[in-house]
Design a protein around this motif. Sequence first.
Motif, PDB file in Angstrom:
ATOM      1  N   ASN A 134       3.735   6.100  -5.325  1.00 30.78           N
ATOM      2  CA  ASN A 134       3.948   5.936  -6.768  1.00 30.78           C
ATOM      3  C   ASN A 134       5.279   5.271  -7.099  1.00 30.78           C
ATOM      4  OD1 ASN A 134       1.445   7.152  -7.520  1.00 30.78           O
ATOM      5  ND2 ASN A 134       2.360   9.133  -7.039  1.00 30.78           N
ATOM      6  N   ARG A 172       2.471   1.835  -3.367  1.00 25.94           N
ATOM      7  CA  ARG A 172       1.479   2.376  -4.310  1.00 25.94           C
ATOM      8  C   ARG A 172       1.225   3.854  -4.038  1.00 25.94           C
ATOM      9  NH1 ARG A 172      -2.919  -2.221  -3.423  1.00 25.94           N
ATOM     10  NH2 ARG A 172      -2.080  -3.880  -4.736  1.00 25.94           N
ATOM     11  N   ASP A 189       0.832  -1.203   0.000  1.00 24.55           N
ATOM     12  CA  ASP A 189       0.000   0.000   0.000  1.00 24.55           C
ATOM     13  C   ASP A 189       0.867   1.253   0.000  1.00 24.55           C
ATOM     14  OD1 ASP A 189      -2.619   1.445   0.378  1.00 24.55           O
ATOM     15  OD2 ASP A 189      -1.626   2.013   2.252  1.00 24.55           O
ATOM     16  N   GLN A 243       2.573 -10.427  -6.068  1.00 25.55           N
ATOM     17  CA  GLN A 243       3.804 -10.057  -6.767  1.00 25.55           C
ATOM     18  C   GLN A 243       4.898  -9.676  -5.766  1.00 25.55           C
ATOM     19  OE1 GLN A 243       3.222  -7.041  -9.763  1.00 25.55           O
ATOM     20  NE2 GLN A 243       5.377  -6.969 -10.312  1.00 25.55           N
ATOM     21  N   SER A 273       3.035   0.541  -9.713  1.00 25.83           N
ATOM     22  CA  SER A 273       1.730   0.886 -10.281  1.00 25.83           C
ATOM     23  C   SER A 273       0.618   0.425  -9.344  1.00 25.83           C
ATOM     24  CB  SER A 273       1.557   0.228 -11.649  1.00 25.83           C
ATOM     25  OG  SER A 273       1.337  -1.164 -11.483  1.00 25.83           O
ATOM     26  N   ASN A 274      -0.570   0.912  -9.569  1.00 25.67           N
ATOM     27  CA  ASN A 274      -1.726   0.482  -8.773  1.00 25.67           C
ATOM     28  C   ASN A 274      -2.077  -0.976  -9.026  1.00 25.67           C
ATOM     29  OD1 ASN A 274      -2.093   2.839  -7.358  1.00 25.67           O
ATOM     30  ND2 ASN A 274      -3.490   3.718  -8.870  1.00 25.67           N
ATOM     31  N   GLN A 275      -1.540  -1.563 -10.090  1.00 23.15           N
ATOM     32  CA  GLN A 275      -1.782  -2.971 -10.396  1.00 23.15           C
ATOM     33  C   GLN A 275      -0.803  -3.907  -9.669  1.00 23.15           C
ATOM     34  OE1 GLN A 275      -1.742  -0.561 -13.019  1.00 23.15           O
ATOM     35  NE2 GLN A 275      -3.953  -0.507 -12.703  1.00 23.15           N
ATOM     36  N   TYR A 276       0.188  -3.328  -9.027  1.00 25.59           N
ATOM     37  CA  TYR A 276       1.156  -4.125  -8.282  1.00 25.59           C
ATOM     38  C   TYR A 276       0.432  -4.815  -7.135  1.00 25.59           C
ATOM     39  CZ  TYR A 276       5.560  -5.327  -5.945  1.00 25.59           C
ATOM     40  OH  TYR A 276       6.606  -5.997  -5.366  1.00 25.59           O
ATOM     41  N   THR A 277       0.611  -6.128  -7.013  1.00 27.98           N
ATOM     42  CA  THR A 277      -0.176  -6.903  -6.052  1.00 27.98           C
ATOM     43  C   THR A 277       0.673  -7.424  -4.891  1.00 27.98           C
ATOM     44  OG1 THR A 277       0.226  -9.010  -7.185  1.00 27.98           O
ATOM     45  CG2 THR A 277      -1.703  -7.686  -7.918  1.00 27.98           C
TER      46      THR A 277
END
Length: 195
Positions: free
Chosen positions: A116, A113, A110, A126, A119-123
């Motif tokens: 920055n 993200r 969090d 991952q 990316s906001n798609q980074y999980t």
Amino acid sequence: MSEQQQDILRRALDHDGVIPRSDYDAAWNRYQDCVVAKGYTKPVVEEFVDGLRSPLWHATSEGWSEEQHEKFIEDNGNCKQLEYLYVDEIYRANLGNPNQYTDMDTAVVDCLRRKNLVSNQYTLTQFKQEDAQYNDVATKNFTTDRYDERGEAASKFSFDLNDPATVTCFIANGKDYYFREDTSPIWSPLNTPTP
């Protein structure tokens, strides 16, 4: 909890829970003074970006009796709780975990993200995969003379592990072990020579 620590927390309530660096540093200084007043040397820990101090101190207790060790643990814990502990927790949370996640890996993702750095798609998945790869390389290199957790191992992350904002995300969420160096200060509370 000391009146001074309570005052910092009260002021934070009036400012959306934010503790300024000056109050954080003042709490740390009072903790150090408390430990010194109990007969120990001034506590020394690693200091990171944003003034964050490592929650882990590298204290040497070589040659101590069991009674000395137990008394030190009690005295140090009492000083930390009296002057610094709660200010430290809130300061860290403000920097790295304002959403109060209980899972520190989730908090790191969090934070990355929000800053920055990914990316906001980074999980989370991952992050865990990259972290496992980092640990595999760091462990392998630790057993050789090529120990290099900041170089080859760090390259397993898809973000810059050495970016100051990344460091804040990790340190604020209790993951300072990624940034420990052989040169981390060693605290000798009884002023005994370090090995």
